[in-house]
Design a protein around this motif. Structure first.
Motif, PDB file in Angstrom:
ATOM      1  N   PHE A  87       0.834  -1.206   0.000  1.00  0.00           N
ATOM      2  CA  PHE A  87       0.000   0.000   0.000  1.00  0.00           C
ATOM      3  C   PHE A  87       0.867   1.252   0.000  1.00  0.00           C
ATOM      4  N   ALA A  88       2.017   1.170   0.674  1.00  0.00           N
ATOM      5  CA  ALA A  88       2.896   2.341   0.782  1.00  0.00           C
ATOM      6  C   ALA A  88       3.891   2.444  -0.365  1.00  0.00           C
ATOM      7  N   SER A  89       3.903   1.450  -1.276  1.00  0.00           N
ATOM      8  CA  SER A  89       4.933   1.415  -2.322  1.00  0.00           C
ATOM      9  C   SER A  89       4.877   2.614  -3.255  1.00  0.00           C
ATOM     10  N   ASN A  90       3.677   3.049  -3.607  1.00  0.00           N
ATOM     11  CA  ASN A  90       3.541   4.148  -4.568  1.00  0.00           C
ATOM     12  C   ASN A  90       4.024   5.489  -4.035  1.00  0.00           C
ATOM     13  N   SER A  91       4.274   5.542  -2.738  1.00  0.00           N
ATOM     14  CA  SER A  91       4.714   6.807  -2.137  1.00  0.00           C
ATOM     15  C   SER A  91       6.160   7.128  -2.489  1.00  0.00           C
ATOM     16  N   GLY A  92       6.936   6.101  -2.849  1.00  0.00           N
ATOM     17  CA  GLY A  92       8.341   6.324  -3.158  1.00  0.00           C
ATOM     18  C   GLY A  92       9.215   6.460  -1.928  1.00  0.00           C
ATOM     19  N   LEU A  93       8.672   6.198  -0.747  1.00  0.00           N
ATOM     20  CA  LEU A  93       9.437   6.311   0.488  1.00  0.00           C
ATOM     21  C   LEU A  93      10.140   4.997   0.800  1.00  0.00           C
ATOM     22  N   ALA A 132       3.978   7.418   4.665  1.00  0.00           N
ATOM     23  CA  ALA A 132       2.977   6.502   4.104  1.00  0.00           C
ATOM     24  C   ALA A 132       2.762   5.365   5.089  1.00  0.00           C
ATOM     25  N   VAL A 133       1.531   4.887   5.184  1.00  0.00           N
ATOM     26  CA  VAL A 133       1.187   3.831   6.123  1.00  0.00           C
ATOM     27  C   VAL A 133       1.603   2.482   5.553  1.00  0.00           C
ATOM     28  N   VAL A 134       2.457   1.786   6.283  1.00  0.00           N
ATOM     29  CA  VAL A 134       2.898   0.448   5.897  1.00  0.00           C
ATOM     30  C   VAL A 134       1.985  -0.613   6.502  1.00  0.00           C
ATOM     31  N   ALA A 135       1.563  -0.384   7.750  1.00  0.00           N
ATOM     32  CA  ALA A 135       0.737  -1.362   8.458  1.00  0.00           C
ATOM     33  C   ALA A 135      -0.129  -0.640   9.476  1.00  0.00           C
ATOM     34  N   THR A 180     -10.195  -7.009  14.962  1.00  0.00           N
ATOM     35  CA  THR A 180      -9.583  -7.510  13.747  1.00  0.00           C
ATOM     36  C   THR A 180      -9.996  -6.633  12.574  1.00  0.00           C
ATOM     37  N   LEU A 181      -9.025  -6.105  11.871  1.00  0.00           N
ATOM     38  CA  LEU A 181      -9.311  -5.295  10.695  1.00  0.00           C
ATOM     39  C   LEU A 181      -9.377  -6.205   9.477  1.00  0.00           C
ATOM     40  N   SER A 182     -10.329  -5.945   8.618  1.00  0.00           N
ATOM     41  CA  SER A 182     -10.537  -6.837   7.485  1.00  0.00           C
ATOM     42  C   SER A 182     -10.952  -6.055   6.247  1.00  0.00           C
ATOM     43  N   CYS A 183     -10.063  -5.212   5.779  1.00  0.00           N
ATOM     44  CA  CYS A 183     -10.308  -4.517   4.521  1.00  0.00           C
ATOM     45  C   CYS A 183      -9.007  -3.860   4.071  1.00  0.00           C
ATOM     46  N   LYS A 184      -9.009  -3.260   2.892  1.00  0.00           N
ATOM     47  CA  LYS A 184      -7.826  -2.579   2.393  1.00  0.00           C
ATOM     48  C   LYS A 184      -7.429  -1.458   3.340  1.00  0.00           C
ATOM     49  N   LEU A 185      -6.129  -1.237   3.459  1.00  0.00           N
ATOM     50  CA  LEU A 185      -5.664  -0.186   4.367  1.00  0.00           C
ATOM     51  C   LEU A 185      -6.259   1.167   4.001  1.00  0.00           C
ATOM     52  N   GLY A 186      -6.345   1.441   2.720  1.00  0.00           N
ATOM     53  CA  GLY A 186      -6.858   2.736   2.284  1.00  0.00           C
ATOM     54  C   GLY A 186      -8.319   2.933   2.587  1.00  0.00           C
ATOM     55  N   GLU A 187      -9.057   1.841   2.909  1.00  0.00           N
ATOM     56  CA  GLU A 187     -10.481   1.944   3.178  1.00  0.00           C
ATOM     57  C   GLU A 187     -10.821   1.777   4.652  1.00  0.00           C
ATOM     58  N   VAL A 188      -9.809   1.652   5.503  1.00  0.00           N
ATOM     59  CA  VAL A 188     -10.039   1.542   6.950  1.00  0.00           C
ATOM     60  C   VAL A 188     -10.420   2.917   7.498  1.00  0.00           C
ATOM     61  N   TYR A 189     -11.537   3.002   8.195  1.00  0.00           N
ATOM     62  CA  TYR A 189     -11.911   4.246   8.866  1.00  0.00           C
ATOM     63  C   TYR A 189     -11.130   4.327  10.182  1.00  0.00           C
ATOM     64  N   LEU A 190     -10.265   5.305  10.264  1.00  0.00           N
ATOM     65  CA  LEU A 190      -9.339   5.402  11.382  1.00  0.00           C
ATOM     66  C   LEU A 190     -10.061   5.797  12.664  1.00  0.00           C
ATOM     67  N   GLU A 191      -9.554   5.269  13.790  1.00  0.00           N
ATOM     68  CA  GLU A 191     -10.108   5.579  15.098  1.00  0.00           C
ATOM     69  C   GLU A 191      -8.989   6.048  16.021  1.00  0.00           C
ATOM     70  N   ALA A 192      -9.382   6.802  17.053  1.00  0.00           N
ATOM     71  CA  ALA A 192      -8.411   7.196  18.077  1.00  0.00           C
ATOM     72  C   ALA A 192      -7.852   5.938  18.733  1.00  0.00           C
ATOM     73  N   GLY A 193      -6.533   5.890  18.892  1.00  0.00           N
ATOM     74  CA  GLY A 193      -5.895   4.720  19.489  1.00  0.00           C
ATOM     75  C   GLY A 193      -5.385   3.708  18.485  1.00  0.00           C
ATOM     76  N   ASP A 194      -5.675   3.914  17.194  1.00  0.00           N
ATOM     77  CA  ASP A 194      -5.136   3.011  16.172  1.00  0.00           C
ATOM     78  C   ASP A 194      -3.614   3.132  16.110  1.00  0.00           C
ATOM     79  N   TYR A 195      -2.939   2.000  15.932  1.00  0.00           N
ATOM     80  CA  TYR A 195      -1.494   1.978  15.774  1.00  0.00           C
ATOM     81  C   TYR A 195      -1.165   1.951  14.276  1.00  0.00           C
ATOM     82  N   LEU A 196      -0.231   2.799  13.879  1.00  0.00           N
ATOM     83  CA  LEU A 196       0.214   2.827  12.488  1.00  0.00           C
ATOM     84  C   LEU A 196       1.723   2.656  12.443  1.00  0.00           C
ATOM     85  N   VAL A 197       2.191   1.923  11.441  1.00  0.00           N
ATOM     86  CA  VAL A 197       3.623   1.877  11.150  1.00  0.00           C
ATOM     87  C   VAL A 197       3.837   2.663   9.864  1.00  0.00           C
TER      88      VAL A 197
END
Length: 579
Positions: free
Chosen positions: A287-293, A326-329, A336-353
């Motif tokens: 998901f983060a590949s297109n960012s070029g980072l 860019a979000v890697v994970a 349990t999250l079960s959808c594409k990263l780009g379609e996850v509705y973010l919540e307070a307390g979510d962990y991102l890498v």
């Protein structure tokens, strides 16, 4: 009737109640509520321009700002990490005692939020005990430790700024210590007794496979037409293929015989450090590949409750442009999250890498939106003489202020200058970490306090007290002030509670001819009594997701804690301070 409705006293009281309702309704946006309050007070001429300037330049408020900025340099040292390394061991009881003792002592002289932030990751990753058995005690210990001194929590410093604004002598460094020590000993013993009630959820240490990594199969990928087993996707090191999203259909669990199709989204869980393994497969892009980072510079963060990302998807936010990252994970504790990263509705307390770019560290919106848990930008850590200068300078400054040799404001201002000149802090770091939201909240609350006092809006309180003088004694007034502060901190936040209840406490103390310092301390201790709500105090919110806690966990342990805390405060203040 119209004259009564348009009187300044009625208008200010109306604004007071609207502000309280706004804070309850919009808990995550308290700075916006107070910002609107500031504008209304100024435009309605209920306060003057001079009062606005005085509020923003209040000595106690500026002291708080300086202390929080200087503590940034201390966070860049390994002091707290070294302390934390001695805490956790095989024995739960010994670990608990060490954790409680070191957290309370550290929180007495350092910002208790920074203490919890530093200890959070080691506790989550410890191999001996489940994090849920230690994280709630960590938060409660930080709250109790913050009550020991003037600098232990921002609440005490906010109360001090209000004290100065109302023309009373500054609170001294150890004015809180006698009552705070009783709270630490009494509530600490109760918390130890209640520790068996803490839940045992999750693994004894955090497995990084809770993170979800999203990868897409291109149309011309070599993976297409072959099974998961044939492609070698079944035996990756520390990564596991948990789901496949195919044209809106979820395939889970994924069998070894499942054939990969074009445009499949493969959802892996596992060690994010192994994420570069996936880039070795032809036609498989992250998901983060297109960012070029680059993927060799990862940073772990938690979304703050006040972040504007909450309730939005990554695609909606323009994440790369906002943060140069860019979000890697992504991980959501307890779910349990079960959808594409780009379609996850973010919540307070979510962990991102995050994969971060060169401009990431200089963005002034990073700390507004995230708590930084595992920042790998090692060049920002202090070493050698700079680290020694920061530790010795900070602790020495606190000692000078505690002994009354130099005022806290003066010593913190000098210390900030030393840190800037020596390169321990940069001007950009100061601007990034300057707590602008707290500055706005407290300044606006100071203005509201002045308006309540000078408009006569609280005059009815004195009339009511004299009408029921057989009910209102100095002690019953103390109880009322404490309960108001405690209720407000559970409903809104600790800082807002202190600011809103303070003018009422001063008026009530005058009405019943009580010692104002006793009522002032009742506000400070009441505003720190957040044990039932996970949202009333920042440290509670920080451990909420990390410990996979539910509201009933806070209630089960917090109610007896809250009752004993209140009993000690209402007993110790008359005993040590006097009414």
């Amino acid at each position: 009737m119209l004259d009564w409705l348009t009187s300044p006293a009625v208008q200010v009281l109306f604004l007071f109640f609207v502000t309280v309702c706004g804070l309850i309704r919009f808990q995550s946006h308290s700075e916006k509520v107070f910002g609107v309050l500031l504008l209304v007070l100024l435009t309605s001429s209920l306060v003057t321009t001079e009062q606005v300037i005085q509020s923003f330049s209040n000595k106690g408020l500026l002291t708080l700002m300086l202390l929080m900025v200087c503590s940034v340099a201390l966070e860049k040292t390994k002091l707290l990490r070294v302390i934390t390394s001695y805490v956790i061991g095989p024995s739960y009881r010994l670990t608990w005692v060490r954790l409680f003792s070191l957290t309370t002592l550290s929180s007495a002289i350092l910002n208790n939020t920074a203490v919890v932030s530093t200890m959070l990751a080691p506790i989550r990753n410890n191999p001996y005990h489940k994090a849920s058995k230690l994280l709630l005690p960590l938060s409660y210990a930080a709250i109790l430790g913050g009550t020991l001194t003037l600098v232990g929590t921002s609440t005490n410093l906010i109360v001090n700024s209000l004290v100065i604004d109302f023309g009373y002598p500054d609170l001294k460094f150890f004015d809180f210590t006698a009552v705070g020590l009783c709270l630490v000993l009494g509530c600490g013993a109760l918390m130890f007794v209640l520790s068996p009630l803490l839940p045992e959820r999750g693994k004894s240490h955090v497995q990084i496979q809770d993170y979800i990594i999203d990868a897409e199969v291109s149309v011309d990928s070599d993976l297409v037409g072959k099974t998961v087993e044939q492609n070698g996707l079944r035996h990756l090191e520390s990564l596991f293929l948990v789901e496949i999203l195919r044209k809106g259909r979820l395939i889970s669990p994924v069998t070894p015989q499942e054939v990969i199709a074009p445009n499949d989204r493969l959802l892996f869980s596992g060690d994010v450090k192994k994420v570069t393994t996936l880039t070795q497969f032809d036609g498989l892009s992250l998901f983060a590949s297109n960012s070029g980072l680059p993927l060799d510079n990862l940073s772990e963060v938690v979304i703050r409750p006040e972040s504007h990302l909450v309730g939005k998807t990554l695609k909606d936010t323009g994440f790369r442009a906002l943060f140069d990252a860019a979000v890697v994970a992504i991980k959501r504790d307890g779910k349990t999250l079960s959808c594409k990263l780009g379609e996850v509705y973010l919540e307070a307390g979510d962990y991102l890498v995050l994969a971060v770019g060169e401009d990431y560290a200089s963005r002034n919106n990073i700390r507004k939106n995230f708590y930084l848990l595992n920042e790998v930008e090692t060049e920002h850590c202090l070493e050698g003489w700079k680290e020694k200068l920061v530790v010795a300078g900070f602790l020495g400054s606190i000692l000078l202020a505690a002994t009354g040799i130099v005022s806290l404001f003066k010593v913190m201002l000098i210390l900030l200058g030393v840190f800037l000149l020596s390169g321990c802090l940069s001007a950009s770091e100061v601007l990034q970490r300057l707590p602008k939201n707290i500055w706005l909240i407290i300044s606006s609350a100071l203005l509201l306090s002045q308006a309540l006092s000078k408009s006569g809006a609280l005059g009815g309180l004195e009339t009511m007290v004299h009408s029921y003088d057989y009910l209102f004694t100095p002690f019953t007034g103390l109880v009322v002030v404490y309960l108001l502060a405690w209720l407000m901190t559970e409903l809104v936040t600790n800082n807002a509670a202190a600011a809103l209840v303070f003018p009422i406490s001063i008026e009530l103390a005058s009405s019943v001819s009580a010692n104002p310092q006793a009522y002032i301390l009742a506000v400070a201790f009441g505003a720190s009594a957040s044990f039932i709500s996970p949202y009333g105090y920042q440290t509670n919110l920080m451990v909420l997701n990390a410990g996979q806690y539910k509201l009933q966990d806070f209630v089960k342990v917090g109610v007896p804690m809250c009752l004993l805390y209140g009993l000690i405060v209402l007993t110790a203040i008359p005993a040590f301070i006097g009414l």
